[in-house]
Design an enzyme around this catalytic site. Structure first.
Site, PDB file in Angstrom:
ATOM      1  N   SER A  72      -4.198  -4.153  -2.457  1.00 45.79           N
ATOM      2  CA  SER A  72      -4.983  -3.571  -3.560  1.00 45.79           C
ATOM      3  C   SER A  72      -5.199  -4.593  -4.663  1.00 45.79           C
ATOM      4  O   SER A  72      -5.758  -4.251  -5.712  1.00 45.79           O
ATOM      5  CB  SER A  72      -4.246  -2.371  -4.140  1.00 45.79           C
ATOM      6  OG  SER A  72      -4.088  -1.380  -3.167  1.00 45.79           O
ATOM      7  N   GLY A 101       0.667  -3.366  -9.910  1.00 42.01           N
ATOM      8  CA  GLY A 101       0.709  -1.902  -9.851  1.00 42.01           C
ATOM      9  C   GLY A 101       0.344  -1.279  -8.524  1.00 42.01           C
ATOM     10  O   GLY A 101      -0.125  -0.131  -8.508  1.00 42.01           O
ATOM     11  N   GLY A 102       0.522  -1.997  -7.395  1.00 42.87           N
ATOM     12  CA  GLY A 102       0.196  -1.374  -6.108  1.00 42.87           C
ATOM     13  C   GLY A 102      -1.248  -0.909  -6.109  1.00 42.87           C
ATOM     14  O   GLY A 102      -2.145  -1.596  -6.627  1.00 42.87           O
ATOM     15  N   GLU A 152       5.456  -7.757  -2.725  1.00 45.50           N
ATOM     16  CA  GLU A 152       5.300  -6.324  -2.467  1.00 45.50           C
ATOM     17  C   GLU A 152       6.241  -5.512  -3.357  1.00 45.50           C
ATOM     18  O   GLU A 152       6.081  -5.564  -4.555  1.00 45.50           O
ATOM     19  CB  GLU A 152       5.465  -6.029  -0.974  1.00 45.50           C
ATOM     20  CG  GLU A 152       5.175  -4.640  -0.428  1.00 45.50           C
ATOM     21  CD  GLU A 152       4.628  -3.547  -1.318  1.00 45.50           C
ATOM     22  OE1 GLU A 152       3.638  -3.744  -2.033  1.00 45.50           O
ATOM     23  OE2 GLU A 152       5.183  -2.450  -1.265  1.00 45.50           O
ATOM     24  N   ASP A 192       2.819  -2.702   3.461  1.00 47.38           N
ATOM     25  CA  ASP A 192       1.453  -2.370   3.012  1.00 47.38           C
ATOM     26  C   ASP A 192       0.569  -1.929   4.180  1.00 47.38           C
ATOM     27  O   ASP A 192      -0.549  -1.454   3.967  1.00 47.38           O
ATOM     28  CB  ASP A 192       0.803  -3.560   2.290  1.00 47.38           C
ATOM     29  CG  ASP A 192       1.126  -3.575   0.795  1.00 47.38           C
ATOM     30  OD1 ASP A 192       1.791  -2.630   0.321  1.00 47.38           O
ATOM     31  OD2 ASP A 192       0.708  -4.516   0.102  1.00 47.38           O
ATOM     32  N   ARG A 238      -2.487 -14.268   1.672  1.00 48.88           N
ATOM     33  CA  ARG A 238      -1.832 -13.030   2.103  1.00 48.88           C
ATOM     34  C   ARG A 238      -0.878 -13.305   3.259  1.00 48.88           C
ATOM     35  O   ARG A 238      -1.188 -14.093   4.166  1.00 48.88           O
ATOM     36  CB  ARG A 238      -2.916 -12.043   2.555  1.00 48.88           C
ATOM     37  CG  ARG A 238      -2.418 -10.642   2.887  1.00 48.88           C
ATOM     38  CD  ARG A 238      -1.860  -9.958   1.688  1.00 48.88           C
ATOM     39  NE  ARG A 238      -1.763  -8.505   1.853  1.00 48.88           N
ATOM     40  CZ  ARG A 238      -1.139  -7.712   0.972  1.00 48.88           C
ATOM     41  NH1 ARG A 238      -0.561  -8.223  -0.107  1.00 48.88           N
ATOM     42  NH2 ARG A 238      -1.110  -6.420   1.150  1.00 48.88           N
ATOM     43  N   GLU A 287       6.031  -7.375   2.524  1.00 49.18           N
ATOM     44  CA  GLU A 287       4.591  -7.087   2.443  1.00 49.18           C
ATOM     45  C   GLU A 287       4.082  -6.236   3.594  1.00 49.18           C
ATOM     46  O   GLU A 287       3.071  -5.536   3.466  1.00 49.18           O
ATOM     47  CB  GLU A 287       3.818  -8.414   2.420  1.00 49.18           C
ATOM     48  CG  GLU A 287       2.550  -8.365   1.612  1.00 49.18           C
ATOM     49  CD  GLU A 287       2.835  -8.195   0.129  1.00 49.18           C
ATOM     50  OE1 GLU A 287       2.327  -7.228  -0.452  1.00 49.18           O
ATOM     51  OE2 GLU A 287       3.583  -9.007  -0.451  1.00 49.18           O
ATOM     52  N   THR A 321       4.195  -6.578  -8.130  1.00 46.30           N
ATOM     53  CA  THR A 321       3.133  -7.581  -8.210  1.00 46.30           C
ATOM     54  C   THR A 321       3.003  -8.078  -9.653  1.00 46.30           C
ATOM     55  O   THR A 321       3.500  -7.464 -10.581  1.00 46.30           O
ATOM     56  CB  THR A 321       1.795  -7.002  -7.700  1.00 46.30           C
ATOM     57  OG1 THR A 321       1.977  -6.497  -6.407  1.00 46.30           O
ATOM     58  CG2 THR A 321       0.673  -7.991  -7.693  1.00 46.30           C
TER      59      THR A 321
HETATM   60  N1  GLY Z   1       1.649  -5.468  -2.327  1.00 48.16           N
HETATM   61  C1  GLY Z   1       0.699  -5.012  -3.259  1.00 48.16           C
HETATM   62  C2  GLY Z   1      -0.687  -5.220  -2.817  1.00 48.16           C
HETATM   63  O1  GLY Z   1      -0.939  -6.131  -2.068  1.00 48.16           O
HETATM   64  O2  GLY Z   1      -1.555  -4.499  -3.200  1.00 48.16           O
END
Ligand code: GLY
Length: 590
Positions: A464, A484-485, A420, A442, A109, A439, A400
């Site tokens: 997510s 899909g976020g 992102e 988020d 991340r 990112e 994503t």
């Molecule tokens: N950027 C999408 C996620 O990390 O959920």
């Protein structure tokens, strides 16, 4: 999603291919055929894209293992799916090591720079933050690839990057999805000279059927292979990234307010990919492993499954209600565990699940659901008091991507990758062919006192992403994940429920129409879902609403694996969403 042009690694070489970057004649398709389901032996892969699947398969065929192939596939997605993946992004790998019979995870991340403050995004319109240097997190993918290969792979990074280099050099055929994603981003891409010259040649998105090459990215990958991750994490590539973040190459005359970023080379130097234990819940006798915080994927999918298990029956109403409750808890408790005390064990405990399941009645509960108290002390059935109003969920796109790979030894990788937003920050590093992530959007923007996901120096924004591996009696049964976020969580949950509770095959579970309830007043639903189930769910008090685009009406684009009898494996990709994905096996079943 696209068809290939290249290779010596199992992809097809186009003799005499000397196409310009775009607008070349369409290229004939590859040896591998794009299909959403493949069954066979000796290893398998599924991604959203035939080129990336072929790249990963070529590594398996060379004798690489699932981790080698996962990294190769991810690097290839950085070429063919550059608006969702790339070396300036991040991601999470959930990995089953067959030799050790153990599941682990690698957290790549992005992190906030050290100069980040908890109020840095306060008052900034979301759309403005999206296209900015301010939202660019310290990239995690390269450190993640390096850590993953060193600990679990068999190949050096240089070798794993080869298929991607080949695709970037020789090109891939532009499909409708790539074209449409470019078109949707054209306004902001046009505002950066580096992005416009790469993705808007002649001022337009590359036409469907043309060949798209990214020679700058090929050079970047090649140099990365030679120089190693330090070239990014403190070296010359890192300095170029920092320079771009601090002074994005905005075209003269652009009216967009492009905020500059806070990243320093020292932030890159400080970056580490982290190996973390997975989340684990048992569900109906199976062990479900997911990604631990800073992703909310494993905890939220896991909590919802535990709630469902505590109910007398599982149907679509229960699926939506369990998801609603799990999202209330996710929003209240999950953030980067280095900064907030996430009560992960309690969120996934039987006692908490039973207490939460008690709130689910025959009708949809009042909105919004209040978060529970995962404190270890559980009442048999607390009364259902609605929560205080929750802020409107911020816009979530289809960003994503997700890939799955298994090898002949039975190792399994489920890998979510992201920059992102679709198209990330919209800023290409000049001469490098890579889009910077955004990112840090988020994070919760605030003001939101006590929110576990407020920005902080060095913090990882809550994700997510939910790469998931299911074991039965200690051996892999399923692997699944999606883009899909925040809908990633509900897509993975719904696929698991479809497969494990509703008796669907994995291809059916992936193809089935979706709905996503995330503690919002209305449940987003695909048109086919509303058509089939709208009346019965509305009668129970649910409100269904359309899925906003782009692409309108679609939730997720999953990939998965199922381990069948006799060593057979079934690889599964979307049949239609995002133009359909690609599943391949090393030795197809005859
Ligand atoms: N950027 C999408 C996620 O990390 O959920």
């Amino acid at each position: 999603m696209r068809s290939v042009v290249v290779t010596s690694l199992g992809l097809v070489t186009l003799a005499g291919f000397l196409a310009p970057p775009v607008h070349a004649a369409p290229v004939e398709s590859a040896a591998e055929v794009k299909r959403p389901v493949a069954e066979g032996y000796g290893g398998a892969v599924a991604t959203v894209d035939l080129d990336a699947s072929t790249a990963a398969l070529s590594v398996l065929r060379q004798g690489g293992n699932a981790m080698d192939a996962a990294v190769a596939g991810a690097a290839a997605l950085g070429v063919t799916e550059p608006y969702s993946a790339g070396l300036a992004g991040g991601g999470f790998i959930v990995y089953y090591d067959a030799r050790k019979r153990k599941v682990t995870t690698i957290d790549g991340r992005e992190t906030a720079p050290r100069a980040m403050t908890s109020t840095a995004f306060e008052g900034i319109p979301f759309d403005e933050a999206v296209t900015s240097g301010l939202s660019v997190g310290v990239p995690g993918s390269v450190a993640q690839w390096d850590t993953a290969l060193r600990r679990y792979g068999t190949m050096p990074l240089r070798q794993a990057l080869r298929p991607a280099i080949e695709i970037a050099e020789k090109g891939f055929v532009v499909d409708q999805t790539f074209h449409d994603q470019t078109q949707q981003n054209a306004g902001r891409f046009a505002d950066f000279t580096s992005t416009a010259s790469l993705y808007l040649p002649g001022g337009q998105p590359p036409p469907v059927g043309s060949v798209f090459r990214n020679p700058d990215l090929a050079r970047t990958y090649r140099e990365l292979g030679i120089r190693g991750p330090a070239w990014l994490y403190g070296g010359a590539l890192g300095r170029e990234i920092v320079a771009t973040v601090k002074k994005p190459p905005v075209r003269q005359g652009a009216t967009r307010n492009v905020r500059t970023g806070l990243m320093e080379v020292s932030d890159l130097r400080a970056y580490r990919a982290l190996e973390r234990p997975p989340t684990k819940v048992t569900y109906k006798g199976l062990d479900v492993y997911g990604m631990a915080p800073p992703s909310s994927g494993g905890s939220t999918v896991g909590e919802a499954l535990k709630i469902l298990e505590a109910l007398p029956k599982v149907g679509l109403h229960e699926y939506l209600e369990a998801s609603r409750l799990a999202f209330a808890d996710r929003n209240a408790y999950v953030g980067d565990p280095a900064y907030v005390d996430v009560p992960l064990d309690q969120l996934l405990s039987d006692g908490f699940a039973k207490e939460r399941a008690c709130l689910i009645g025959p009708r949809a509960m009042a909105h919004p659901a209040a978060p529970g108290s995962p404190d270890g002390s559980y009442a048999p059935c607390p009364s259902a008091t609605p929560g205080a109003s929750v802020p409107e969920e911020k816009k979530e796109g289809p960003e994503t991507t997700h890939l799955v790979v298994t090898d002949r030894w039975g190792d399994v990788a489920a890998y979510n990758i992201t920059i992102e937003q679709t198209g990330g920050s919209g800023i290409v590093v000049p001469g490098r062919g890579i889009l910077l992530n955004n990112e840090l959007t988020d994070f919760t923007f605030g003001p939101a006192p006590g929110d576990p996901n407020l920005p902080a120096p060095g913090k990882r924004p809550r994700s997510s992403m939910a790469p998931t591996i299911v074991l039965k009696d200690g051996r892999p049964l399923l692997a699944v994940g999606s883009p899909g976020g925040s809908t990633i969580i509900t897509t993975v949950l719904q696929i698991l429920v479809n497969r494990l509770d509703f008796g669907m095959s994995l291809p059916e579970a992936v193809a089935a129409p979706r709905a996503s309830q995330r503690n919002t007043a209305a449940t987003q639903a695909e048109p086919a879902f509303t058509e089939r189930y709208g009346a019965e769910l509305t009668a129970l008090g649910h409100t269904l609403t359309d899925v906003p685009g782009p692409p309108a009406g679609e939730i997720g684009a999953a990939t998965g694996l199922e381990f069948l009898r006799d060593g057979r494996v079934q690889a599964v990709a979307e049949p239609a969403r995002r133009g359909g994905g690609s599943a391949l096996v090393v030795t197809p079943r005859r």
